[in-house]
Write a protein that holds these residues in place. Structure first.
Motif: not given
Ligand code: FAD
Ligand code: FES
Lengths: 365, 109
Positions: A6-7, A88-94, A108-110, A277-283
């Motif tokens: 998704t976007d 439930i959580g996040f994986y290293q590849d996003g 997977k999201t942009k 925007q957080t310091d994780c730029k896509d979040v």
């Protein structure tokens, strides 16, 4: 269940998440909304009180009416809803791990907008774990959403605006509110109108007071209150704890964002800039997760996060976004200063701190 | 507050137990967790987090902004192992806790 791409992934379908969904979906982005509950609206569902400090395009309405309005607004768009689903959580590849309680599958999201709201804080005293002791929000959920009367005689611990609302709502459904116990020297609620109503129906408010203990065999039966030198006992089968609320942080923590501490916003808050925007730029983030505030402000932060995601994904021009964002921040200032100036100041301090967060890289411990 | 007051309701840890490990040198939520199991219950510290921070603040005078958050691990909320060991072919969801261990020169960081 198959993998989703998704976007924009919006986590949490409360006022903030729904407002963000409108901003992004109405500009043609592919939007996915996930919520662990089976319905849209988040905590608005059980809010029967009138909301006064809403953005200027919304007339005063009740909480559940605001939910209905925000849901109607996005009806015409082709949004993917994952209700009854949990992150439930996040994986290293996003990749984001989601469960429907049968399987776990990847999303997977942009860009991501986290609008997971706030959780109520506990207040401990001896035997506070007895059945019959609930958070004030749980009591409200029981009466307004589930139509269950949680007890006959209640004592409320804490005196925020929320406590006043629920004291009135409990009284309306026939629960006798025996008293409101506040440890500070004054009532915390700033809504003088509500406090007046509470006084008028004869609910005593004990300030400078605390709970000595709850008593009961298998369930709460009475509660011992201390006011200065006086100690007295009230019969109660319901004790509602109003310990304030704090942003829900687990998702941010796993994503590795930084945090800053702002007491007025509920304690630790993910660090974010003027674009939410957080310091994780896509979040991005919105709502109570970005600092506990009033419903009008939550909607506006959702719109702001949505607008910034639109800009980042090229769904609006920089120029349009700049104009819109300026307007939204102006409205946020109006709504939030009217509600509580301290919260507005804390939010600004928090945003200013973006470049020097207090808690960073905490995941490596 | 009465020392027998429960602070972590999931794991039934009292204020007395928390204060004891603080006087033995525990300074963060995670220190206390490792020594008492406080925070290891079904709610994964969502309920006791603020109460423990208050106990640390009370006992040591450390301001709240210097008391770090507990570590929040995957899965964020309890999930059946059956579900976690999903038969989804597109995604391997089961991760060992060892996946989180970071090595530096062959040693655990
Ligand atoms: C029981 C209760 C009653 C309340 N009543 C009042 C009131 O009367 N007056 C008042 O001013 N405020 C009240 N509040 C505060 C309320 O939090 C806000 O008014 C408002 O609803 C917050 O908006 P939000 O969009 O930030 O979060 P929410 O409305 O809480 O929405 C967040 C959504 O995210 C979802 N979510 C969280 N984590 C995950 C995950 N890992 N995976 C998937 N979904 C997830 C949740 O299910 C939820 O639907 C109440 C809070 C509670 C807990
Ligand atoms: S109360 Fe401590 S883990 Fe739940």
């Amino acid at each position: 269940m198959k993998a989703v791409e998704t976007d924009v992934l919006i986590i949490g379908a409360g006022p903030a998440g729904l407002a963000a969904a409108f901003e992004t979906a109405s500009r043609g982005l592919d939007v996915t909304v996930i919520d662990e509950s089976l319905s849209l609206g988040g905590q608005l569902i059980q809010q029967t009180q009138n909301l006064s400090s809403l953005p200027s395009d919304l007339s005063p309405m009740r909480g559940f009416e605001l939910a209905a309005h925000l849901i109607k607004q996005i009806e015409e768009y082709d949004i993917r809803y994952l209700l009854g689903h949990r992150v439930i959580g996040f994986y290293q590849d996003g990749t984001i791990g989601i469960t429907d309680e049968v399987d776990v599958f990847p999303v997977k999201t942009k860009k991501m907008i986290v609008a997971t709201g706030a959780a109520e804080n506990a207040v401990a005293f001896p035997k506070w774990t007895l059945p019959g002791v609930l958070t004030i929000g749980a009591a409200q959920t029981l009466i307004n959403r589930d139509f269950v009367k949680p007890g006959n005689d209640a004592v409320i611990v804490g005196s925020s605006d929320f406590a006043m609302d629920v004291a009135l709502q409990l009284s309306e459904v026939g629960v006798q509110v025996k008293g409101i116990v506040e440890k500070s020297t004054g009532v915390l609620s700033r809504n003088t109108e509500k406090v007046k109503q509470v006084n008028k129906i004869g609910i005593p408010i004990y300030v400078d007071s605390s709970i000595v203990e709850a008593r009961g065999m298998g369930a709460v039966e009475e509660i011992v209150i201390k006011q200065e030198d006086r100690v007295f006992t009230e019969k109660a089968d319901l004790v509602c704890i109003d310990g304030g609320r704090s942003p829900i942080l687990d998702i941010f923590y796993q994503l590795g964002t930084s945090f800053g501490f702002q007491k007025e916003l509920g304690g630790w808050v993910p660090q974010y800039n003027k674009d939410f925007q957080t310091d994780c730029k896509d979040v991005f983030l919105a709502g109570n997760a970005a600092g506990v505030s009033t419903q009008g402000a939550l909607v506006l932060t959702g719109r702001l996060a949505g607008m910034n995601v639109c800009e980042a994904l090229g769904a609006v021009s920089k120029e349009t976004a700049a104009v819109e964002k300026k307007g939204l921040w102006k409205e946020l200032e109006i709504v939030e200063t009217k509600y509580n100036l301290d919260i507005w100041h804390a939010r600004n301090r928090h945003v200013d701190n973006f470049t020097h967060p207090v808690l960073k890289d905490q995941f490596i411990s | 507050m009465d020392k027998s007051t429960i602070i972590c309701r999931c794991e039934e840890i009292s204020l007395e137990e928390i204060e004891k490990v603080i006087s033995n040198g525990a300074r963060t939520f995670d220190d206390i967790k490792r020594l008492t199991r406080c925070g290891m219950g079904p709610c994964q510290s969502k309920i006791c987090n603020c109460l423990v921070a208050a106990a640390i603040n009370e006992k040591t005078g450390t301001p709240f902004h210097e008391i770090p958050l507990p570590r929040m691990r995957m899965p964020i909320s309890p999930i059946k192992l059956d579900t976690l060991a999903t038969n989804s072919t597109t995604f391997s969801s089961v991760k060992s806790v060892l996946d989180e261990v970071e090595l530096e020169d062959g040693k655990v960081r």
